[in-house]
Every structure is written in structure tokens, then in C-alpha cells.
Design a protein around this motif. Structure first.
Motif, PDB file in Angstrom:
ATOM      1  N   THR A 152       0.830  -1.211   0.000  1.00 42.30           N
ATOM      2  CA  THR A 152       0.000   0.000   0.000  1.00 42.30           C
ATOM      3  C   THR A 152       0.859   1.254   0.000  1.00 42.30           C
ATOM      4  N   LEU A 153       1.908   1.250   0.824  1.00 42.42           N
ATOM      5  CA  LEU A 153       2.815   2.406   0.885  1.00 42.42           C
ATOM      6  C   LEU A 153       3.516   2.616  -0.453  1.00 42.42           C
ATOM      7  N   ILE A 154       3.993   1.526  -1.054  1.00 41.24           N
ATOM      8  CA  ILE A 154       4.675   1.635  -2.349  1.00 41.24           C
ATOM      9  C   ILE A 154       3.722   2.169  -3.422  1.00 41.24           C
ATOM     10  N   ASN A 155       2.493   1.654  -3.439  1.00 42.88           N
ATOM     11  CA  ASN A 155       1.509   2.104  -4.432  1.00 42.88           C
ATOM     12  C   ASN A 155       1.135   3.569  -4.231  1.00 42.88           C
ATOM     13  N   LEU A 156       1.008   3.980  -2.966  1.00 43.56           N
ATOM     14  CA  LEU A 156       0.684   5.385  -2.691  1.00 43.56           C
ATOM     15  C   LEU A 156       1.806   6.302  -3.172  1.00 43.56           C
ATOM     16  N   ILE A 157       3.052   5.894  -2.893  1.00 48.81           N
ATOM     17  CA  ILE A 157       4.194   6.707  -3.333  1.00 48.81           C
ATOM     18  C   ILE A 157       4.249   6.759  -4.859  1.00 48.81           C
ATOM     19  N   THR A 158       4.019   5.615  -5.504  1.00 45.95           N
ATOM     20  CA  THR A 158       4.038   5.565  -6.979  1.00 45.95           C
ATOM     21  C   THR A 158       2.945   6.456  -7.567  1.00 45.95           C
ATOM     22  N   TYR A 159       1.747   6.377  -6.999  1.00 46.28           N
ATOM     23  CA  TYR A 159       0.637   7.195  -7.496  1.00 46.28           C
ATOM     24  C   TYR A 159       0.917   8.684  -7.280  1.00 46.28           C
ATOM     25  N   LEU A 192      -1.321   7.200 -15.915  1.00 51.77           N
ATOM     26  CA  LEU A 192      -2.035   6.517 -14.842  1.00 51.77           C
ATOM     27  C   LEU A 192      -2.246   5.036 -15.126  1.00 51.77           C
ATOM     28  N   SER A 193      -2.255   4.662 -16.399  1.00 51.42           N
ATOM     29  CA  SER A 193      -2.410   3.230 -16.721  1.00 51.42           C
ATOM     30  C   SER A 193      -1.199   2.446 -16.230  1.00 51.42           C
ATOM     31  N   ILE A 194      -0.033   3.072 -16.266  1.00 53.93           N
ATOM     32  CA  ILE A 194       1.170   2.415 -15.748  1.00 53.93           C
ATOM     33  C   ILE A 194       1.043   2.202 -14.248  1.00 53.93           C
ATOM     34  N   VAL A 195       0.512   3.236 -13.571  1.00 48.87           N
ATOM     35  CA  VAL A 195       0.307   3.119 -12.122  1.00 48.87           C
ATOM     36  C   VAL A 195      -0.716   2.024 -11.814  1.00 48.87           C
ATOM     37  N   ARG A 235      -2.170  -3.479  -9.847  1.00 49.40           N
ATOM     38  CA  ARG A 235      -2.688  -4.832 -10.068  1.00 49.40           C
ATOM     39  C   ARG A 235      -1.580  -5.867  -9.938  1.00 49.40           C
ATOM     40  N   PHE A 236      -0.427  -5.543 -10.505  1.00 50.97           N
ATOM     41  CA  PHE A 236       0.702  -6.470 -10.451  1.00 50.97           C
ATOM     42  C   PHE A 236       1.135  -6.712  -9.007  1.00 50.97           C
ATOM     43  N   SER A 237       1.206  -5.653  -8.206  1.00 51.80           N
ATOM     44  CA  SER A 237       1.605  -5.801  -6.804  1.00 51.80           C
ATOM     45  C   SER A 237       0.573  -6.600  -6.023  1.00 51.80           C
ATOM     46  N   PHE A 238      -0.713  -6.448  -6.381  1.00 48.72           N
ATOM     47  CA  PHE A 238      -1.755  -7.245  -5.720  1.00 48.72           C
ATOM     48  C   PHE A 238      -1.563  -8.730  -6.022  1.00 48.72           C
ATOM     49  N   TYR A 239      -1.298  -9.041  -7.296  1.00 45.41           N
ATOM     50  CA  TYR A 239      -1.087 -10.448  -7.661  1.00 45.41           C
ATOM     51  C   TYR A 239       0.153 -11.008  -6.975  1.00 45.41           C
TER      52      TYR A 239
END
Length: 407
Positions: free
Chosen positions: A26-33, A152-155, A160-164
Motif C-alpha cells: 500500500t505504501l509503495i503504491n501510494l508513493i508511486t501514485y 495513470l495506466s502504468i500506475v 494490479r501487479f503488486s496485488f497479484y
């Protein structure tokens, strides 16, 4: 016991891993977004000030914080619109974007004008767009609307990739734990089984000398008559015998993994125990009251339910103040049966009630008070309630200690 410990070990480890992994991803995704959105707005700000930058000796000067290059204006897909004070579109430049019609430009502009923010993101026809607006020196508003779908599609793909990856990691961890859990909990199981075996063996070994001491004391009484020493010896032998019996019962309770729960008339068992304690309470100058609803049934073991009520009432009568009141209530609340056993105990304030169900716990740490038993009864009650998949708790409301059982 082994199966329960194994499942508990796997469950706790998996949940712990899931929590840690979720927080990290979650932290990584938030930083990426956040970085992606920051890059989008930096590009918009650059495009907004493009003319100002170019006007300086025809050389583009880029502040380092923008993280853009001279090619940014050619890479970005955007529309530049100018509107007057009456929010009427004066002009627009769509040479940097191809798949937008004039009617859609008006919708984009209306959305940007209505927004209270100077910049933001929105979705139109499944595509992502970003806008920025600013007042010009001539009083008009300049609005930049940029297609940021690719950014945003990359994000989204990374999310999705991190969830999998996270789900696969948890599944692999659970599989590995299932394989190695036996080795992890085996030492604990061996220790617990050794403790139970020791209790059983020690109980059998202690019964013989206790029987001899009791018999010898009785012979001494027959030959020399009773005295305070022989009475004290017999009293302590009886106490030791009771303690041994309780230890054996508690050990056997924890071994009953295959207990089959059946329908038990809780009301009948409660009344039976109350009747047996009425005389005991009166003899000690205490009052025993009971409010037992009819036809209260639970899924449990008949002997276990009887023993549970017996333990709680025995504890209540034992702890109750001289001349005090013991009250038992049994009621049906929804699908659950609620049993409460309360007794007067003025000195109960300040006790650590969280430890009341610990084995051998007694408020009197010297363990000299006969009134307060051995600290095993409530531990047995806790084991019984857990076997019946219920809950037991204790609290103090001056001047009463209240035990509550929900089955």
C-alpha cells in the motif's frame, strides 16, 4: 491438540505476513501514485508557462524541480484553451492532440471552470485527463487539459501487479507453513504432553502416601483420641486430595479434542446446582438467589455444563462477604444463553480480574488462605467454556464480582 496448535500457528503467521505485506505494498503504491500525479501536474505547469519560458531569448529555461525536458511539450497530448470573464471560450489550440472533437473540448472546459480547484484529474469516456487553469495578465483564463491516460495506466498496472504478487506470496507462505508447521509446534506439543503426563503420574504417586498418612492419623486418633494435630493433619490431607483431583480433571479437560456437543437443558442443570448450594450458603450466613428462565438450551456437554455452574457458584459462595448475597441469573438473548453469577465482595475493588482465569492464580499471593482455594476452579471453568465455543468474562461493579458466561 497438535492439530489446533498447527492451525493456530499457520493462521497467526499468515495473518501477520498479510498485514505486513499489505502495509508495504500500500505504501509503495501510494508513493508511486503520488509521484505519477506530481509528474502530471509538473508537466501541466510547464505547459502553462511555456510561452513565458520561450520569450526569454528564445531559450527554454527549466527549473530543476519540474523534472521535464524541452521535448515535454511535444510528448504531451494536450489542449490549450482561453476563456473570458463570462466563461466563454475565446480560442483554443488542439494541434497537440488528435482524438478530441470541439464539442468534447467544451465539456472539458466546463468541467474545469466549475471545479473550485486550480488543477485536478477527471475521467471522460473511460480515459484519464488532467487540467490546470490560471488567470492571465489580460484578465482571461488559460486552461490546459492534458490526456494522462498512459501515465495513470502504468500506475494501475503496477497496482494490479503488486496485488497479484502479494496474493501469490501469501499463498506460497501458507503452503510452506503447512509443510513446516509440524516441526515448529512439535516441541511445544511434546512439552505440553509431558506436563500432562507428569500431572497424571504425580497424582497417582501422591495418592498412596496421602492414603497412608490418612490411615495412620486415624489409627493415632483411635489409640490416643482426637487432638488439634490429628485434625489439622486430616484437614491438610483432604485439601491435598482435592487439589490432586482438580489437577487430574483439568488435565483431562484439555485432552478432550473429540468432544461432541449435544443439546443440553441449561435451565435444568442450573436449578440442580442451585438447589445443592442453597443449604451451603445458608449455613455460612449468606443468601443465594436465582432467576432462571425456562427452556434455555445450549449445545454443550451435560456433565460439563453442570460442572461449569458448580464451579462458578462454589467460587461465589466462597468469596462472598459474610452476610452477603449470591445471585445467579440465566436468560436467553437471541440465540445465546447468558449465565451470570454475582456475589458481594466489598474488598474486590482494585483486583486484577484479567488474571482470574490463570491457572493457580489467587489474589492472596501467600497462598495461605483456605477460603480462596487453589486457583484451579476458574481455570477449569474457562476451559469448559472454550470447549463449548462460548465466552466467559469477569468484572467488578461495587460491591459485586460478576461472572458472565455466553454460550
Amino acid at each position: 491438540m497438535f492439530r489446533k496448535l498447527k492451525l493456530k500457528f499457520i493462521g497467526i503467521s499468515t495473518v501477520s505476513m498479510l498485514i505486513v505485506l499489505s502495509l508495504i505494498l500500500t505504501l509503495i503504491n501510494l508513493i508511486t501514485y503520488r509521484n505519477a500525479v506530481g509528474g502530471i501536474f509538473n508537466t501541466l505547469e510547464f505547459l502553462m508557462r511555456e510561452d513565458e519560458i520561450k520569450s526569454s531569448d528564445n531559450d527554454i529555461k527549466l527549473p530543476g524541480k519540474w523534472n521535464v525536458s524541452p521535448e515535454t511539450q511535444f510528448e504531451a497530448r494536450y489542449i490549450s484553451v482561453v476563456v473570458n470573464d463570462e466563461n466563454i471560450m475565446v480560442s483554443y489550440n488542439d494541434e497537440h492532440i488528435a482524438a478530441i472533437e470541439e464539442s468534447e473540448i467544451e465539456e472539458f472546459v466546463n468541467y474545469a471552470i466549475r471545479s473550485p480547484r486550480e488543477r485536478g484529474l477527471f475521467i471522460y469516456d473511460g480515459l484519464n485527463y488532467a487540467f490546470m487553469k490560471a488567470r492571465q495578465s489580460d484578465g482571461t483564463f488559460k486552461i490546459i487539459i492534458m490526456d494522462c491516460t498512459r501515465n495513470l495506466s502504468i500506475v494501475n498496472f503496477f497496482m494490479r501487479f503488486s496485488f497479484y504478487i502479494g496474493a501469490l506470496s501469501v499463498l506460497l507462505l501458507t503452503l510452506l507453513l503447512s509443510i513446516f508447521a509440524r516441526k515448529a509446534v512439535q516441541p511445544m506439543v511434546r512439552n505440553m504432553e509431558a506436563q500432562k503426563q507428569f500431572i497424571t503420574n504425580a497424582s497417582h504417586e501422591l495418592k498412596t502416601p496421602l492414603a497412608v498418612i490418612s490411615a495412620n492419623t486415624e489409627v493415632i486418633e483411635m489409640m490416643s483420641g482426637k487432638n488439634e494435630w490429628t485434625e489439622s493433619t486430616i484437614k491438610q490431607v483432604n485439601r491435598m486430595s482435592e487439589l490432586i483431583s482438580q489437577l487430574v480433571v483439568l488435565s483431562k479437560l484439555e485432552e478432550r479434542e473429540d468432544l461432541v456437543l449435544s443439546d443440553v437443558d441449561f435451565s435444568h442443570e442450573a436449578r440442580s446446582v442451585v438447589e445443592s448450594f442453597t443449604t451451603v450458603a445458608e449455613t455460612q450466613g449468606k443468601t443465594l438467589e436465582a432467576e432462571i428462565a425456562d427452556n434455555v438450551h445450549v449445545k454443550a456437554d451435560e456433565k460439563g455444563v453442570h460442572e461449569l455452574v458448580n464451579i462458578l457458584l462454589d467460587n461465589a459462595v466462597k468469596y462472598c462477604d459474610d452476610g452477603g448475597q449470591v445471585k445467579l441469573t440465566l436468560s436467553q438473548k437471541g440465540k445465546s444463553a447468558v449465565l451470570t453469577v454475582a456475589n458481594d465482595y466489598v474488598e474486590g475493588e482494585g483486583e486484577d480480574y484479567k488474571k482470574f482465569f490463570d491457572r493457580f492464580y489467587r489474589a492472596d499471593e501467600s497462598h495461605n488462605s483456605e477460603k480462596k482455594g487453589y486457583g484451579i476452579g476458574l481455570s477449569m471453568a474457562d476451559s469448559l467454556v472454550r470447549m463449548f465455543k462460548g465466552k466467559i468474562s469477569v468484572n467488578y461493579k461495587k460491591p459485586q464480582i460478576i461472572f458472565t458466561v455466553i454460550l
